[in-house]
Design an enzyme around this catalytic site. Structure first.
Site, PDB file in Angstrom:
ATOM      1  CE  LYS A  67       7.740  -8.139  16.002  1.00  0.00           C
ATOM      2  NZ  LYS A  67       6.654  -8.089  15.017  1.00  0.00           N
TER       3      LYS A  67
ATOM      4  N   GLY B  65      -4.223  -9.856  14.544  1.00  0.00           N
ATOM      5  CA  GLY B  65      -2.922  -9.186  14.532  1.00  0.00           C
ATOM      6  C   GLY B  65      -2.237  -9.291  13.185  1.00  0.00           C
TER       7      GLY B  65
ATOM      8  CB  CYS C 244      -0.476  -5.728  19.416  1.00  0.00           C
ATOM      9  SG  CYS C 244       0.216  -7.009  18.342  1.00  0.00           S
TER      10      CYS C 244
ATOM     11  CB  THR D 118      -8.776  -1.119   2.745  1.00  0.00           C
ATOM     12  OG1 THR D 118      -7.431  -1.282   2.251  1.00  0.00           O
ATOM     13  CG2 THR D 118      -9.468  -0.015   1.977  1.00  0.00           C
TER      14      THR D 118
ATOM     15  NE  ARG E  65      -3.618  -5.985  -2.498  1.00  0.00           N
ATOM     16  CZ  ARG E  65      -2.297  -5.844  -2.364  1.00  0.00           C
ATOM     17  NH1 ARG E  65      -1.505  -6.027  -3.378  1.00  0.00           N
ATOM     18  NH2 ARG E  65      -1.783  -5.526  -1.203  1.00  0.00           N
TER      19      ARG E  65
ATOM     20  CG  HIS F   3      -2.783 -10.090  21.088  1.00  0.00           C
ATOM     21  ND1 HIS F   3      -3.519 -10.671  20.072  1.00  0.00           N
ATOM     22  CD2 HIS F   3      -1.761  -9.434  20.480  1.00  0.00           C
ATOM     23  CE1 HIS F   3      -2.961 -10.375  18.909  1.00  0.00           C
ATOM     24  NE2 HIS F   3      -1.907  -9.618  19.126  1.00  0.00           N
TER      25      HIS F   3
HETATM   26  O1  25A Z   1       5.264  -5.509   7.798  1.00  0.00           O
HETATM   27  P1  25A Z   1       4.522  -5.623   9.088  1.00  0.00           P
HETATM   28  O2  25A Z   1       4.724  -4.433   9.940  1.00  0.00           O
HETATM   29  O3  25A Z   1       4.873  -6.875   9.819  1.00  0.00           O
HETATM   30  O4  25A Z   1       2.922  -5.686   8.725  1.00  0.00           O
HETATM   31  C1  25A Z   1       2.300  -6.725   7.919  1.00  0.00           C
HETATM   32  C2  25A Z   1       0.817  -6.605   7.898  1.00  0.00           C
HETATM   33  O5  25A Z   1       0.381  -6.688   9.242  1.00  0.00           O
HETATM   34  C3  25A Z   1      -0.734  -5.866   9.418  1.00  0.00           C
HETATM   35  C4  25A Z   1      -1.112  -5.195   8.105  1.00  0.00           C
HETATM   36  O6  25A Z   1      -2.104  -6.017   7.424  1.00  0.00           O
HETATM   37  C5  25A Z   1       0.204  -5.271   7.386  1.00  0.00           C
HETATM   38  O7  25A Z   1       0.015  -5.264   5.997  1.00  0.00           O
HETATM   39  N1  25A Z   1      -0.321  -5.008  10.495  1.00  0.00           N
HETATM   40  C6  25A Z   1       0.699  -4.120  10.572  1.00  0.00           C
HETATM   41  N2  25A Z   1       0.817  -3.633  11.798  1.00  0.00           N
HETATM   42  C7  25A Z   1      -0.114  -4.247  12.550  1.00  0.00           C
HETATM   43  C8  25A Z   1      -0.495  -4.187  13.919  1.00  0.00           C
HETATM   44  N3  25A Z   1       0.132  -3.423  14.817  1.00  0.00           N
HETATM   45  C9  25A Z   1      -0.832  -5.108  11.715  1.00  0.00           C
HETATM   46  N4  25A Z   1      -1.832  -5.825  12.147  1.00  0.00           N
HETATM   47  C10 25A Z   1      -2.143  -5.712  13.464  1.00  0.00           C
HETATM   48  N5  25A Z   1      -1.505  -4.954  14.319  1.00  0.00           N
HETATM   49  P2  25A Z   1      -3.619  -5.564   7.147  1.00  0.00           P
HETATM   50  O8  25A Z   1      -4.218  -6.572   6.249  1.00  0.00           O
HETATM   51  O9  25A Z   1      -4.336  -5.255   8.375  1.00  0.00           O
HETATM   52  O10 25A Z   1      -3.457  -4.172   6.414  1.00  0.00           O
HETATM   53  C11 25A Z   1      -3.019  -4.085   5.135  1.00  0.00           C
HETATM   54  C12 25A Z   1      -3.325  -2.648   4.695  1.00  0.00           C
HETATM   55  O11 25A Z   1      -2.151  -2.150   4.085  1.00  0.00           O
HETATM   56  C13 25A Z   1      -2.497  -1.738   2.725  1.00  0.00           C
HETATM   57  N6  25A Z   1      -1.339  -1.884   1.858  1.00  0.00           N
HETATM   58  C14 25A Z   1      -0.627  -2.990   1.621  1.00  0.00           C
HETATM   59  N7  25A Z   1       0.356  -2.737   0.741  1.00  0.00           N
HETATM   60  C15 25A Z   1       0.233  -1.444   0.407  1.00  0.00           C
HETATM   61  C16 25A Z   1      -0.862  -0.891   1.110  1.00  0.00           C
HETATM   62  N8  25A Z   1      -1.235   0.372   0.959  1.00  0.00           N
HETATM   63  C17 25A Z   1      -0.537   1.156   0.112  1.00  0.00           C
HETATM   64  N9  25A Z   1       0.532   0.716  -0.598  1.00  0.00           N
HETATM   65  C18 25A Z   1       0.931  -0.568  -0.486  1.00  0.00           C
HETATM   66  N10 25A Z   1       2.011  -1.009  -1.199  1.00  0.00           N
HETATM   67  C19 25A Z   1      -3.603  -2.664   2.360  1.00  0.00           C
HETATM   68  O12 25A Z   1      -4.352  -2.161   1.317  1.00  0.00           O
HETATM   69  C20 25A Z   1      -4.404  -2.679   3.644  1.00  0.00           C
HETATM   70  O13 25A Z   1      -5.160  -1.500   3.711  1.00  0.00           O
HETATM   71  P3  25A Z   1      -4.640  -3.118   0.053  1.00  0.00           P
HETATM   72  O14 25A Z   1      -5.270  -2.233  -0.958  1.00  0.00           O
HETATM   73  O15 25A Z   1      -3.383  -3.819  -0.289  1.00  0.00           O
HETATM   74  O16 25A Z   1      -5.610  -4.222   0.470  1.00  0.00           O
HETATM   75  C21 25A Z   1      -6.961  -3.890   0.529  1.00  0.00           C
HETATM   76  C22 25A Z   1      -7.767  -5.164   0.314  1.00  0.00           C
HETATM   77  O17 25A Z   1      -7.129  -6.086  -0.597  1.00  0.00           O
HETATM   78  C23 25A Z   1      -7.026  -7.385  -0.033  1.00  0.00           C
HETATM   79  N11 25A Z   1      -5.695  -7.878  -0.372  1.00  0.00           N
HETATM   80  C24 25A Z   1      -4.602  -7.787   0.390  1.00  0.00           C
HETATM   81  N12 25A Z   1      -3.578  -8.367  -0.227  1.00  0.00           N
HETATM   82  C25 25A Z   1      -4.018  -8.853  -1.404  1.00  0.00           C
HETATM   83  C26 25A Z   1      -5.364  -8.537  -1.527  1.00  0.00           C
HETATM   84  N13 25A Z   1      -6.097  -8.856  -2.608  1.00  0.00           N
HETATM   85  C27 25A Z   1      -5.481  -9.518  -3.614  1.00  0.00           C
HETATM   86  N14 25A Z   1      -4.177  -9.841  -3.563  1.00  0.00           N
HETATM   87  C28 25A Z   1      -3.411  -9.546  -2.505  1.00  0.00           C
HETATM   88  N15 25A Z   1      -2.103  -9.884  -2.475  1.00  0.00           N
HETATM   89  C29 25A Z   1      -7.217  -7.224   1.419  1.00  0.00           C
HETATM   90  O18 25A Z   1      -8.016  -8.297   1.907  1.00  0.00           O
HETATM   91  C30 25A Z   1      -7.917  -5.905   1.604  1.00  0.00           C
HETATM   92  O19 25A Z   1      -9.327  -6.123   1.799  1.00  0.00           O
HETATM   93  O1  L14 Z   2       3.292  -4.887  14.915  1.00  0.00           O
HETATM   94  O2  L14 Z   2       0.148 -10.852  14.856  1.00  0.00           O
HETATM   95  O3  L14 Z   2       5.207  -5.866  14.914  1.00  0.00           O
HETATM   96  O4  L14 Z   2       1.091 -11.456  13.000  1.00  0.00           O
HETATM   97  C1  L14 Z   2       3.628  -7.946  13.401  1.00  0.00           C
HETATM   98  C2  L14 Z   2       3.018  -9.358  13.477  1.00  0.00           C
HETATM   99  C3  L14 Z   2       1.846  -7.102  14.887  1.00  0.00           C
HETATM  100  C4  L14 Z   2       1.252  -8.484  14.997  1.00  0.00           C
HETATM  101  C5  L14 Z   2       3.981  -5.899  14.820  1.00  0.00           C
HETATM  102  C6  L14 Z   2       0.902 -10.622  13.900  1.00  0.00           C
HETATM  103  C7  L14 Z   2       3.302  -7.230  14.685  1.00  0.00           C
HETATM  104  C8  L14 Z   2       1.549  -9.260  13.761  1.00  0.00           C
END
Ligand code: 25A
Ligand code: L14
Length: 338
Positions: free
Chosen positions: A215, A162, A131, A12, A40, A244
């Site tokens: 990175k 991102g 990315c 999601t 969520r 980007h």
């Molecule tokens: O740790 P990193 O690698 O730095 O990554 C951090 C974040 O960066 C994004 C991704 O965010 C990630 O969480 N990301 C990672 N790699 C990326 C890349 N290469 C990148 N973005 C770009 N390029 P995201 O918002 O895109 O994705 C989050 C997804 O992860 C699910 N998730 C989170 N914790 C989880 C989990 N799934 C399983 N177990 C867990 N413990 C998350 O699902 C989403 O699919 P979700 O259910 O947590 O959220 C669904 C909806 O809920 C809203 N929401 C989010 N946080 C909250 C919330 N609602 C209420 N309270 C919150 N705290 C969201 O808006 C979403 O619609």
């Molecule tokens: O994949 O733009 O390491 O905030 C974590 C930070 C992706 C982009 C990764 C951002 C990045 C993200």
């Protein structure tokens, strides 16, 4: 043709959503698709090939019978669940920074180092690079092969997508508030992003660089399999939704002209040259959005050194920078190894 049971972890999220779309658009041989996220997301559904699929809660039992797991739910989720998935025979393609620098985990851009995919056997995990690094190395690789790159100086102009869905929402809300004379609130970023630029992506480290900058340095060397390339980076968040952009300066061992660089890049897989200043044509994030290729233009000689080239590189960070690259890895994996 063989078909696979695929799971998308973080389905999601901003990247997860695009993963599901790209699997459909590229007609990846999916026998069954499982969508996983946190509590969520319970009750949500996503469309795949005309069917509405429910999102399930990720847990230790989620990976039984799953062949390929595309992970994009943040580093902590990958740290916890990628080894669990691998132990049950699922090959993990991980989009977070959790395993990228692990010497037993291949870090792959299929146009650059597809041969590394075989190394997935060590841990059952393949890492998808950052990315900003992906779009830079698809352009650097053919130039490095032809003229040996000695040094890279890159400055990035990175979109808010991102960071994920909440950051996209934050830019919308702040822009709307400012244009209607209201007050803004900064929740995702430490400062207002609307009508601003932030020289700060991911966290800051001891050496004064941001983690995003480090990175780019470490991942570029690992993907190009050349520890001698010197890289320095400044990564900046700009108020753009998708795509980007990067200003990239390279110094090569052998002199290459602008014409030769254009010819090399015109033949490079996954790269499109958009470079006609007479017609005001150069890559733009609004044109790259939704596209698969990495676009390069403004190719010109760096007149301050002997063998230098400047260029401007743009790509859709959610596609080539994340979801598309992950699915392309899965395609090679399925074709050659599963
Ligand atoms: O740790 P990193 O690698 O730095 O990554 C951090 C974040 O960066 C994004 C991704 O965010 C990630 O969480 N990301 C990672 N790699 C990326 C890349 N290469 C990148 N973005 C770009 N390029 P995201 O918002 O895109 O994705 C989050 C997804 O992860 C699910 N998730 C989170 N914790 C989880 C989990 N799934 C399983 N177990 C867990 N413990 C998350 O699902 C989403 O699919 P979700 O259910 O947590 O959220 C669904 C909806 O809920 C809203 N929401 C989010 N946080 C909250 C919330 N609602 C209420 N309270 C919150 N705290 C969201 O808006 C979403 O619609
Ligand atoms: O994949 O733009 O390491 O905030 C974590 C930070 C992706 C982009 C990764 C951002 C990045 C993200």
């Amino acid at each position: 043709m063989k078909e696979y049971h695929v799971a998308v972890v973080g389905a999601t999220g901003a990247v997860g959503n695009v993963m599901v779309k790209v699997l459909e658009q590229r007609n990846f041989p999916v026998r069954r698709l499982t969508l996983l996220a946190s509590e969520r997301s319970i009750g949500k559904t996503l469309e795949f090939k005309g069917e509405s699929l429910p999102v399930e809660v990720l847990n230790d039992g989620s990976f039984a019978g799953i062949d390929i797991g595309l992970f994009s739910a943040g580093g902590a989720v990958s740290q916890r669940y990628a080894p669990v998935a691998a132990a049950s025979g699922c090959v993990v393609i991980d989009n977070t920074s959790a395993f990228r620098m692990d010497p037993e985990v291949p870090l792959v851009v299929p146009e650059v180092n597809p041969e590394q995919i075989g190394m997935h056997r060590a841990k059952g995990i393949i890492a998808n690079p950052n990315c900003s690094t992906i779009q830079m190395v698809v352009v650097l690789k053919p130039i490095h092969d032809a003229a040996v790159i000695k040094r890279v100086i890159v400055s990035t102009y990175q979109s808010v997508s991102g960071t994920g869905k909440e950051a996209i929402e934050e830019l919308i809300l702040q822009t709307r508030a400012l244009l209607s004379g209201g007050k803004t609130e900064a929740k995702v970023y430490p400062h207002r992003i609307a009508f601003n630029c932030l020289p700060h992506i991911d966290v800051f480290l001891e050496n004064g660089y941001s983690k995003e900058e480090m990175k780019m340095i470490h991942e570029t060397r690992k993907i190009l399999n050349d520890q001698s390339i010197r890289v320095t980076a400044t990564t900046v968040r700009v108020p753009v939704f998708y795509g980007h952009s990067e200003s990239v300066n390279i110094e090569t061992e052998r002199k290459i002209t602008v014409e030769e660089t254009r010819e090399i890049l015109a033949r490079a897989p996954g790269v499109t040259v958009v470079d006609s200043i007479k017609e005001n044509k150069y890559p733009l994030p609004i044109d790259a959005e939704g596209k698969d290729d990495t676009f390069v233009g403004r190719i010109r000689e760096d007149e301050s050194i002997e063998n230098g080239i400047n260029m401007w590189i743009v790509s859709d960070n959610l596609r080539k920078g994340a979801a598309l690259n992950a699915v392309q890895i899965a395609e090679v994996l399925a074709r050659d190894y599963l």
